[in-house]
Enzyme design. Structure first.
Site, PDB file in Angstrom:
ATOM      1  CG  ASP A  30      -2.065   0.992   1.080  1.00  0.00           C
ATOM      2  OD1 ASP A  30      -3.218   0.541   0.953  1.00  0.00           O
ATOM      3  OD2 ASP A  30      -1.802   2.222   1.088  1.00  0.00           O
ATOM      4  CB  ILE A  31       0.840   4.248  -2.161  1.00  0.00           C
ATOM      5  CG1 ILE A  31       1.931   5.145  -2.682  1.00  0.00           C
ATOM      6  CG2 ILE A  31      -0.456   5.001  -1.922  1.00  0.00           C
ATOM      7  CD1 ILE A  31       1.698   5.677  -4.098  1.00  0.00           C
ATOM      8  CG  ASN A  85     -12.143  -0.535   3.946  1.00  0.00           C
ATOM      9  OD1 ASN A  85     -12.532  -0.888   5.056  1.00  0.00           O
ATOM     10  ND2 ASN A  85     -10.913  -0.091   3.743  1.00  0.00           N
ATOM     11  N   GLY A  91     -14.948   3.915   4.081  1.00  0.00           N
ATOM     12  CA  GLY A  91     -13.822   4.645   3.504  1.00  0.00           C
ATOM     13  C   GLY A  91     -13.280   4.048   2.223  1.00  0.00           C
ATOM     14  CG  HIS A  98      -8.654  -2.781  -2.544  1.00  0.00           C
ATOM     15  ND1 HIS A  98      -9.561  -2.063  -3.293  1.00  0.00           N
ATOM     16  CD2 HIS A  98      -8.522  -2.093  -1.383  1.00  0.00           C
ATOM     17  CE1 HIS A  98      -9.968  -1.004  -2.615  1.00  0.00           C
ATOM     18  NE2 HIS A  98      -9.355  -0.998  -1.451  1.00  0.00           N
ATOM     19  CG  LEU A  99      -7.825  -9.398   1.554  1.00  0.00           C
ATOM     20  CD1 LEU A  99      -9.061  -9.237   2.434  1.00  0.00           C
ATOM     21  CD2 LEU A  99      -7.548 -10.890   1.290  1.00  0.00           C
ATOM     22  CG  HIS A 100      -6.905  -2.934   3.008  1.00  0.00           C
ATOM     23  ND1 HIS A 100      -6.142  -1.790   2.879  1.00  0.00           N
ATOM     24  CD2 HIS A 100      -8.084  -2.651   2.404  1.00  0.00           C
ATOM     25  CE1 HIS A 100      -6.835  -0.853   2.226  1.00  0.00           C
ATOM     26  NE2 HIS A 100      -8.017  -1.351   1.938  1.00  0.00           N
TER      27      HIS A 100
HETATM   28  P1  AMP Z   1      -9.768   1.516   0.305  1.00  0.00           P
HETATM   29  O1  AMP Z   1      -9.925   2.704   1.206  1.00  0.00           O
HETATM   30  O2  AMP Z   1     -10.163   0.233   0.956  1.00  0.00           O
HETATM   31  O3  AMP Z   1     -10.417   1.718  -1.052  1.00  0.00           O
HETATM   32  O4  AMP Z   1      -8.214   1.357   0.089  1.00  0.00           O
HETATM   33  C1  AMP Z   1      -7.517   1.878  -1.006  1.00  0.00           C
HETATM   34  C2  AMP Z   1      -6.052   1.769  -0.664  1.00  0.00           C
HETATM   35  O5  AMP Z   1      -5.308   1.893  -1.869  1.00  0.00           O
HETATM   36  C3  AMP Z   1      -5.548   2.821   0.296  1.00  0.00           C
HETATM   37  O6  AMP Z   1      -5.016   2.195   1.464  1.00  0.00           O
HETATM   38  C4  AMP Z   1      -4.488   3.565  -0.518  1.00  0.00           C
HETATM   39  O7  AMP Z   1      -3.383   3.973   0.264  1.00  0.00           O
HETATM   40  C5  AMP Z   1      -4.106   2.538  -1.551  1.00  0.00           C
HETATM   41  N1  AMP Z   1      -3.587   3.051  -2.800  1.00  0.00           N
HETATM   42  C6  AMP Z   1      -4.130   4.024  -3.583  1.00  0.00           C
HETATM   43  N2  AMP Z   1      -3.370   4.226  -4.662  1.00  0.00           N
HETATM   44  C7  AMP Z   1      -2.320   3.351  -4.587  1.00  0.00           C
HETATM   45  C8  AMP Z   1      -1.188   3.089  -5.415  1.00  0.00           C
HETATM   46  N3  AMP Z   1      -0.973   3.739  -6.552  1.00  0.00           N
HETATM   47  N4  AMP Z   1      -0.324   2.134  -4.997  1.00  0.00           N
HETATM   48  C9  AMP Z   1      -0.526   1.470  -3.840  1.00  0.00           C
HETATM   49  N5  AMP Z   1      -1.582   1.676  -3.025  1.00  0.00           N
HETATM   50  C10 AMP Z   1      -2.460   2.613  -3.392  1.00  0.00           C
END
Ligand code: AMP
Ligand code: ZN
Length: 112
Positions: A30-31, A85, A91, A98-100
């Site tokens: 994650d960025i 999410n 949020g 995507h799975l965190h």
């Molecule tokens: P969500 O809030 O569950 O939609 O999570 C989206 C996640 O994507 C967040 O934790 C962001 O930090 C992450 N994210 C967004 N853009 C990128 C990217 N280019 N590379 C890696 N992670 C990203």
């Protein structure tokens, strides 16, 4: 999907720190990490969110990869959290399923 940031990571138009890849899924750091280990595991198919899944295998497959990565990152014993999410109250920001995977520190419960 051409305007999807995660599809662009899959097609390598945008760089990411990729930690796992196969024909069906991709995992990358994650960025904006919220924990020492914060990895996103995604299907290569553009599924907009958890409400749009068409099968029961895809989400299970992502969890299998998450467990393997947790092992590799050394957080299996201390524990970790797997989160999907959905919608504004959770949020959700990126509309590609995507799975965190979060770990490497104690995680509060209930979550914020
Ligand atoms: P969500 O809030 O569950 O939609 O999570 C989206 C996640 O994507 C967040 O934790 C962001 O930090 C992450 N994210 C967004 N853009 C990128 C990217 N280019 N590379 C890696 N992670 C990203
Ligand atoms: Zn996408």
């Amino acid at each position: 999907m051409s305007d999807c940031i995660f599809c662009k990571i899959i097609s390598k138009q945008i760089t990411a720190k990729i930690v796992y890849e196969d024909e069906k899924a991709l995992a990358f750091e994650d960025i904006h990490p919220q924990a020492p280990v914060h990895i996103l595991i995604i299907p290569k198919e553009h599924i907009p969110d958890i409400t749009k899944i068409k099968d029961t295998e895809t989400v299970g497959y992502l969890h299998k990869i998450a467990n393997k990565l947790a092992e590799e990152k050394g957080v299996s014993d201390t524990g970790y959290r797997l989160v999907i999410n959905y919608g504004p109250h959770a949020g959700m920001a990126v509309h590609h399923l995507h799975l965190h995977l979060l770990g490497g520190r104690p995680l509060n419960w209930p979550p914020g």
